[in-house]
Write a protein that holds these residues in place. Structure first.
Motif, mmCIF file in Angstrom:
data_model
loop_
_atom_site.group_PDB
_atom_site.id
_atom_site.type_symbol
_atom_site.label_atom_id
_atom_site.label_comp_id
_atom_site.label_asym_id
_atom_site.label_seq_id
_atom_site.Cartn_x
_atom_site.Cartn_y
_atom_site.Cartn_z
ATOM 1 N N ALA A 3 0.837 -1.190 0.000
ATOM 2 C CA ALA A 3 0.000 0.000 0.000
ATOM 3 C C ALA A 3 0.878 1.248 0.000
ATOM 4 C CB ALA A 3 -0.907 -0.013 1.230
ATOM 5 N N ALA A 4 0.283 2.372 -0.398
ATOM 6 C CA ALA A 4 1.012 3.629 -0.407
ATOM 7 C C ALA A 4 1.427 4.003 1.016
ATOM 8 C CB ALA A 4 0.142 4.733 -1.003
ATOM 9 N N ALA A 5 2.620 4.627 1.120
ATOM 10 C CA ALA A 5 3.132 5.071 2.412
ATOM 11 C C ALA A 5 3.065 6.591 2.453
ATOM 12 C CB ALA A 5 4.561 4.590 2.612
ATOM 13 N N ILE A 6 2.238 7.134 3.306
ATOM 14 C CA ILE A 6 2.020 8.584 3.396
ATOM 15 C C ILE A 6 2.449 9.046 4.782
ATOM 16 C CG2 ILE A 6 0.321 10.435 3.270
ATOM 17 C CD1 ILE A 6 -1.346 8.630 1.439
ATOM 18 N N HIS A 7 3.414 9.971 4.824
ATOM 19 C CA HIS A 7 3.909 10.460 6.108
ATOM 20 C C HIS A 7 2.779 11.142 6.879
ATOM 21 C CE1 HIS A 7 6.342 12.763 8.990
ATOM 22 N NE2 HIS A 7 7.300 11.867 8.749
ATOM 23 N N ALA A 8 2.838 11.031 8.172
ATOM 24 C CA ALA A 8 1.762 11.558 9.021
ATOM 25 C C ALA A 8 1.602 13.070 8.889
ATOM 26 C CB ALA A 8 2.029 11.186 10.478
ATOM 27 N N SER A 9 2.670 13.778 8.527
ATOM 28 C CA SER A 9 2.592 15.235 8.415
ATOM 29 C C SER A 9 2.164 15.701 7.026
ATOM 30 C CB SER A 9 3.949 15.866 8.760
ATOM 31 O OG SER A 9 4.938 15.473 7.824
ATOM 32 N N ALA A 10 2.067 14.783 6.067
ATOM 33 C CA ALA A 10 1.651 15.154 4.711
ATOM 34 C C ALA A 10 0.155 15.472 4.697
ATOM 35 C CB ALA A 10 1.965 14.030 3.729
ATOM 36 N N VAL A 12 -3.001 15.298 2.130
ATOM 37 C CA VAL A 12 -3.433 14.704 0.865
ATOM 38 C C VAL A 12 -4.934 14.930 0.712
ATOM 39 C CG1 VAL A 12 -3.585 12.599 -0.506
ATOM 40 C CG2 VAL A 12 -1.614 12.966 0.995
ATOM 41 N N ASP A 13 -5.307 15.609 -0.370
ATOM 42 C CA ASP A 13 -6.724 15.851 -0.616
ATOM 43 C C ASP A 13 -7.463 14.522 -0.780
ATOM 44 O OD1 ASP A 13 -9.091 16.415 -2.675
ATOM 45 O OD2 ASP A 13 -8.605 18.298 -1.654
ATOM 46 N N PRO A 14 -8.680 14.415 -0.266
ATOM 47 C CA PRO A 14 -9.426 13.160 -0.372
ATOM 48 C C PRO A 14 -9.663 12.700 -1.811
ATOM 49 C CG PRO A 14 -10.431 14.605 1.248
ATOM 50 C CD PRO A 14 -9.383 15.414 0.563
ATOM 51 N N SER A 15 -9.667 13.646 -2.765
ATOM 52 C CA SER A 15 -9.923 13.252 -4.150
ATOM 53 C C SER A 15 -8.671 12.761 -4.873
ATOM 54 C CB SER A 15 -10.506 14.442 -4.931
ATOM 55 O OG SER A 15 -9.524 15.450 -5.128
ATOM 56 N N ALA A 16 -7.495 12.927 -4.274
ATOM 57 C CA ALA A 16 -6.262 12.490 -4.929
ATOM 58 C C ALA A 16 -6.219 10.970 -4.999
ATOM 59 C CB ALA A 16 -5.051 13.022 -4.173
ATOM 60 N N VAL A 17 -5.631 10.456 -6.075
ATOM 61 C CA VAL A 17 -5.494 9.014 -6.270
ATOM 62 C C VAL A 17 -4.018 8.658 -6.140
ATOM 63 C CG1 VAL A 17 -5.817 7.091 -7.868
ATOM 64 C CG2 VAL A 17 -7.497 8.955 -7.787
ATOM 65 N N ILE A 18 -3.693 7.844 -5.145
ATOM 66 C CA ILE A 18 -2.305 7.468 -4.865
ATOM 67 C C ILE A 18 -2.151 5.980 -5.163
ATOM 68 C CG2 ILE A 18 -0.422 7.550 -3.216
ATOM 69 C CD1 ILE A 18 -1.677 10.276 -3.762
ATOM 70 N N GLY A 19 -1.254 5.632 -6.089
ATOM 71 C CA GLY A 19 -1.098 4.250 -6.524
ATOM 72 C C GLY A 19 -0.404 3.371 -5.491
ATOM 73 N N GLU A 20 -0.485 2.077 -5.707
ATOM 74 C CA GLU A 20 0.146 1.113 -4.815
ATOM 75 C C GLU A 20 1.654 1.313 -4.785
ATOM 76 O OE1 GLU A 20 -0.879 -2.781 -6.047
ATOM 77 O OE2 GLU A 20 -2.910 -2.703 -5.227
ATOM 78 N N GLY A 21 2.215 1.206 -3.590
ATOM 79 C CA GLY A 21 3.653 1.306 -3.443
ATOM 80 C C GLY A 21 4.205 2.704 -3.578
ATOM 81 N N ALA A 22 3.361 3.698 -3.801
ATOM 82 C CA ALA A 22 3.824 5.084 -3.854
ATOM 83 C C ALA A 22 4.116 5.567 -2.434
ATOM 84 C CB ALA A 22 2.779 5.976 -4.504
ATOM 85 N N SER A 23 4.901 6.644 -2.335
ATOM 86 C CA SER A 23 5.194 7.200 -1.018
ATOM 87 C C SER A 23 5.138 8.720 -1.085
ATOM 88 C CB SER A 23 6.558 6.734 -0.511
ATOM 89 O OG SER A 23 7.598 7.180 -1.363
ATOM 90 N N ILE A 24 4.664 9.328 -0.003
ATOM 91 C CA ILE A 24 4.529 10.779 0.114
ATOM 92 C C ILE A 24 5.315 11.206 1.342
ATOM 93 C CG2 ILE A 24 2.942 12.717 0.244
ATOM 94 C CD1 ILE A 24 2.522 10.952 -2.227
ATOM 95 N N GLY A 25 6.270 12.151 1.157
ATOM 96 C CA GLY A 25 7.168 12.529 2.231
ATOM 97 C C GLY A 25 6.576 13.529 3.205
#
Length: 261
Positions: A3-10, A12-25
């Protein structure tokens, strides 16, 4: 894939689509209308504004600003977008803008490119594949860049210009006309052609015969001293035996800006 890894401080708009294995710093903002493909990594302190689609396995480093509004006074909030392909490396403080309503509505960047620190791609530009933009290279609006193009550090390209496949723009060169495929451009006030990119062509598998044909075409257009119409006629003769020369001829005949000579 994980699953995507999204940092707790990032954020992300609810409408954004984040692919599998993606990461947000950390401290990165992902806006509405953003799609990020599988395996793409977005570093810390970035902003990605939509509508923007980023493909698979890209790596966006810290402090990049992706998909911002075009820097155009005529922009009035039209629905415009940015499209980025796969496997690109986008380094620190790079800025990539969306298109404009009257300029086609989209900025496109292909795949397998390296956009190094502080590079800028303006509204409605089209960038091909396997390009390298060194630090602080800048494209104004509506520029079209082919495949395997290198822009050295601090190079700048005027709006509506075209850069052909396999061209090499030297450090600090300012380009205000179309650059035909295979050429090298060096700084001289505004950039001027200085031969063909022979070393780059060798690295990409061009044999001696192909390079010799390209060199003959260069001499016909840039060293003969003939008017452009006469040089084009000579180029048409040379193109009968070379697909590479045909590419140069088609490029020259397809432009709206003056040819850089």
């Amino acid at each position: 894939m994980a699953a995507a890894a999204i940092h707790a401080s990032a954020i992300v708009d609810p409408s954004a689509v984040i692919g599998e294995g993606a990461s947000i710093g950390a401290f990165t903002i992902i806006g509405a209308g953003v799609e990020i493909g599988a395996g793409t990594r977005i570093g810390p302190h970035c902003s990605v504004t939509g509508p923007t689609r980023i493909g698979r396995d890209n790596h966006v480093h810290g402090h990049a600003a992706i998909g911002g509004e075009p820097q155009d006074k005529k922009f009035r909030g039209e629905s415009v977008r940015l499209e980025i392909g796969d496997r690109n490396v986008i380094r620190e403080f790079t800025t990539l803008n969306r298109g404009t309503g009257d300029g086609g509505g989209v900025t496109r960047i292909g795949s397998d490119n390296w956009l190094l620190a502080y590079t800028h791609v303006a509204h409605d530009c089209v960038v091909g594949n396997h390009c390298i933009f060194s630090n602080n290279a800048t494209l104004a609006g509506h520029v079209v860049v082919g495949d395997h193009v290198i822009l050295s550090g601090f190079a700048g390209v005027h709006q509506f210009c075209r850069i052909g496949d396999h061209a090499f723009i030297g450090m600090g060169a300012f380009v205000n006309g179309d650059v035909a495929p295979f050429l090298m451009v060096a700084q001289d006030g505004y950039g001027r052609p200085r031969g063909i990119n022979a070393e780059g062509l060798k690295r990409r598998g061009f044999d001696a015969e192909r390079i010799a044909a390209i060199r003959r075409a260069y001499r016909a257009v840039y060293m003969s001293g003939e008017a452009l119409d006469e040089a084009r006629a000579k180029l048409a003769e040379l193109a009968e035996g070379s697909d590479d020369v045909r590419l140069m001829l088609d490029f020259i005949e397809g432009g709206d800006r003056p040819l850089l000579r």
